[in-house]
Every structure is written in C-alpha cells, then in structure tokens.
Design a protein around this motif. Structure first.
Motif, PDB file in Angstrom:
ATOM      1  N   UNK A  85      24.908 -25.071 -42.621  1.00  0.00           N
ATOM      2  CA  UNK A  85      24.233 -26.342 -42.338  1.00  0.00           C
ATOM      3  C   UNK A  85      23.089 -26.211 -41.340  1.00  0.00           C
ATOM      4  N   UNK A  86      23.076 -25.138 -40.563  1.00  0.00           N
ATOM      5  CA  UNK A  86      22.010 -24.980 -39.571  1.00  0.00           C
ATOM      6  C   UNK A  86      20.743 -24.384 -40.164  1.00  0.00           C
ATOM      7  N   UNK A  87      20.827 -23.829 -41.356  1.00  0.00           N
ATOM      8  CA  UNK A  87      19.693 -23.098 -41.930  1.00  0.00           C
ATOM      9  C   UNK A  87      18.445 -23.964 -42.112  1.00  0.00           C
ATOM     10  N   UNK A  88      18.540 -25.179 -42.677  1.00  0.00           N
ATOM     11  CA  UNK A  88      17.318 -25.979 -42.827  1.00  0.00           C
ATOM     12  C   UNK A  88      16.619 -26.254 -41.502  1.00  0.00           C
ATOM     13  N   UNK A  89      17.393 -26.505 -40.440  1.00  0.00           N
ATOM     14  CA  UNK A  89      16.807 -26.811 -39.140  1.00  0.00           C
ATOM     15  C   UNK A  89      16.207 -25.568 -38.499  1.00  0.00           C
TER      16      UNK A  89
END
Length: 391
Positions: free
Chosen positions: A118-122
């Motif tokens: 979930x942290x990848x896009x940010x």
C-alpha cells in the motif's frame, strides 16, 4: 552540513533525516524503522501512514489497489468506524515532496523508507515529484517497475517464483502476475529474512529493562512465540495440540517457559495452550496486558520455539545466534516453504520433535540482514555522492 561544489553550485550531500511511510502493520513498519536505526538515524525520522479503509466490506476489498479502494469507500465516511488511527499523519506525497525540495538547501537530502504494497503509490510519487532531493528505499518487493526506486530491499524467497521448481506449480498464463516478474537488478538487495529492530543496542537495552523480571527465572529459559495461520502457512487447533504435547515432553529440560501470542493468533489455538499450561508453575503465558515482553524475551531467552508462519519472528530470533526450533513448517507452501528451507540449510533452525534437551546449544552464523541492508544503502548513497551525516 557536508557540501560539495559542482559548477559553482553548492549541493547538500549529507542525509540527516528520514521519513518512514508505514501501512499500519507492525511487521512492515518494524522493517523500515529497523533500517533507520541501523543507519544511525533513529530519533531523526518522521512516521507517516497510508490509510486503507478497514472493517466490514473493506475486508473483501483489500486486494484492490489503495487509490481505487479509497474511491470505492472514502476515508471520510468514518475513520473511527473503519479502525483508523489519527495520531500519525496521513502520507501525502505532494506535501512530503514539497518539504524535501523546500528544505534541501538547509537540511540536505531526505531519506524515504517505505514497506508494504500500500505504500508503493505514495513512495514512488514522492520520488517522481522530488527526484533530486530524495533517496527512496522500498522494502518488500514492489512486483514491477523496480526502476521507480533508488533501492529495493526484498527477501530472497520473493524470487522463488522465478525458479523452475516454482514455475511447475503454476499455469504458464499466470506466471507474469507472480512476484516478481524479472530477476533482481542492480538496485535490488536480497536478504534472507525480514529486517527488524532487534539489533545489539536494542537487545542490550531490553536486557536491562527486563533484568528484574527475567534474569531470576530458572534456566534454561525457553520462549515460545505463536503467530497465526496464513494463506500459505495454514494450520488450526490440531497444531496447537501437537505443540502442547511436544512442550510437555521437553519441559523436564527447561528451567522456565514463557509463551506469547501475536495479534494474529486465533482463539482456538491460544485456548489449547492456556488450558494445557495455565496452572503449570514452570510456564508463564503473557495475556497481552501491560508492556509487551517480546524484546526482553529475545534478549534473555536461551532457546526459542516459533510457529513457521512468521517470517519476522523467525528473522529476529535467528539474529540472536540462539537455538531456534520451528513447528508447522510442513504446512508452509510456495515461497514461505522456500524461506524455511533456507533457514534449515544455514543451520539456524531445527524442527521441534519433542525429544529435545533445551539445555543443549548449537552454533550457526546469526542472520545480519538489517546491518547488511544498511551497508547496501550506504553504498548506494555513496554512488550518488551522498552519505549519512550523524553530526
């Protein structure tokens, strides 16, 4: 601040601060914080979190990419109802990138460390918005487009799907969707297990904090850590009954035993062990109340028994150099079985049989993944002309 002059322009080269992008799960966030500690930046980091809606229908939508999930179920519907904490700021890529650009001349480059899908896009958006001001480390494999990150740190078993043995287990038309899609590149560093915070300094501190409670216990002290079943390491109360029987068989060789359950441990599993040992004077079962003894256990235990489902707990225990016995490895499949094999081949773990003498020790080279990852980060920074500056 260390500086170098290039073409008459002063460029900051010393990294003195870090931003951690978390996902709210301890197993992922501990890896990022462990790396920050190993780099000497502990206390100089800021923690932000991506927030995925949870509870109710959201449990069926966790497979969606986070941006799409937020459109389906907007966070503003009810953060409290969805189980979200407001004490840690939301990870906003634009704001963090702007901060990195604005403070670059004064404070130098910004180290960004993120872990989890979930942290990848940010994290990748921060890098895209401030490429000259940020060094981005992504922990856990991002599946594709690895060139978005300055460095990717992933366990070696993430590359198990690329092996001939693994490819026999899945249809050819599904292989391109299996993590990862290509062999590791030069910006990918492979570890044996998970990164963590249980370094020498942390264990020394924990030994001091827990000295009064743990040091007087009869030796050897056996610590039993129970995780919880997962899709690729499934088990039920039968494994707990098997574990209880084996612990009864080795109890004669233990001075004391301490059992801990994780938040993932099903009630049907914990109930078996509580019923079996709650009245045994040799055995203490942590009920989840009060301060967590986990670090104290790592520091003071003489041996460990750990369920095979937890890569994190096994990685921590195997970094101590103490005997680690595993139960349930036969239930692990896919890359998690490959991880178990790698630990056995290193001599770091042995299967629990119920015939052990817990006073006996064996030696192996302790896992040192976190320190090795920190050295790889320092090397990658040097290649860019940057370095960690601690003064």
């Amino acid at each position: 601040m260390a500086e170098m002059i290039q073409g008459g322009v002063h460029r900051a080269t010393g990294i003195r601060r870090a931003v951690v992008i978390g996902n709210g799960f301890a197993g992922a966030e501990n890896q990022s914080i462990g790396l920050v500690r190993a780099l000497g930046l502990w206390g100089r980091q800021s923690l932000y979190r991506v927030r995925r809606p949870r509870g109710g229908i959201n449990e069926w939508l966790h497979w969606l990419p986070l941006p799409l999930h937020k459109k389906v179920v907007p966070l503003h519907l009810s953060s409290e109802k969805l189980g979200l904490s407001s004490d840690i700021p939301e990870a906003d890529a634009k704001q963090i990138a702007e901060m990195a650009r604005r403070t670059f001349d004064k404070d130098g480059p910004l180290l960004v460390v993120a872990s989890g899908r979930d942290t990848i896009p940010v994290s990748s958006a921060i890098k895209q918005l401030a490429p000259e001001n940020v060094f981005l480390v992504q922990i856990q494999h991002p599946r594709s487009h690895v060139d978005r990150f300055d460095l990717v740190i992933a366990p070696r078993h993430d590359y198990y799907p690329l092996t001939p043995h693994a490819q026999k287990q899945i249809p050819w038309f599904l292989r391109r969707w299996i993590t990862p899609r290509e062999p590791p590149g030069k910006n990918v560093f492979l570890t044996v297990g998970a990164l963590h915070q249980a370094d020498f300094a942390a264990l020394k501190s924990a030994a001091s904090v827990w000295h009064a409670e743990l040091t007087p216990l009869p030796k050897p002290l056996l610590v039993v850590n129970i995780g919880g079943p997962s899709r690729n390491c499934s088990y039920d109360a039968d494994l707990a009954k098997h574990l209880a029987a084996m612990l009864q068989n080795v109890l004669w060789s233990c001075g004391s035993v301490r059992i801990s359950f994780s938040r993932r441990t099903p009630e049907q599993v914990s109930r078996v062990l509580r019923k079996e040992f709650s009245t045994n004077p040799k055995v203490y079962i942590w009920d989840g109340e009060g301060r967590n003894p986990h670090m104290g256990h790592l520091a003071c235990a003489d041996a460990f028994v750990i369920t095979a489902d937890s890569v994190s707990m096994l990685s921590e225990a195997c970094s101590t150099g103490k005997p680690v016995y595993v139960i349930g490895a036969e239930h692990c499949t896919w890359k998690f079985a490959d991880f178990q094999n790698s630990l056995r081949e290193r001599g770091a773990v042995r299967p629990l049989t119920g015939k052990e003498d817990m006073s006996l020790r064996w030696s192996y080279t302790p896992l040192d993944d976190t320190a090795e990852a920190a050295r790889r980060v320092n090397k990658a920074l040097a290649e860019r002309g940057w370095s960690i500056q601690l003064t």
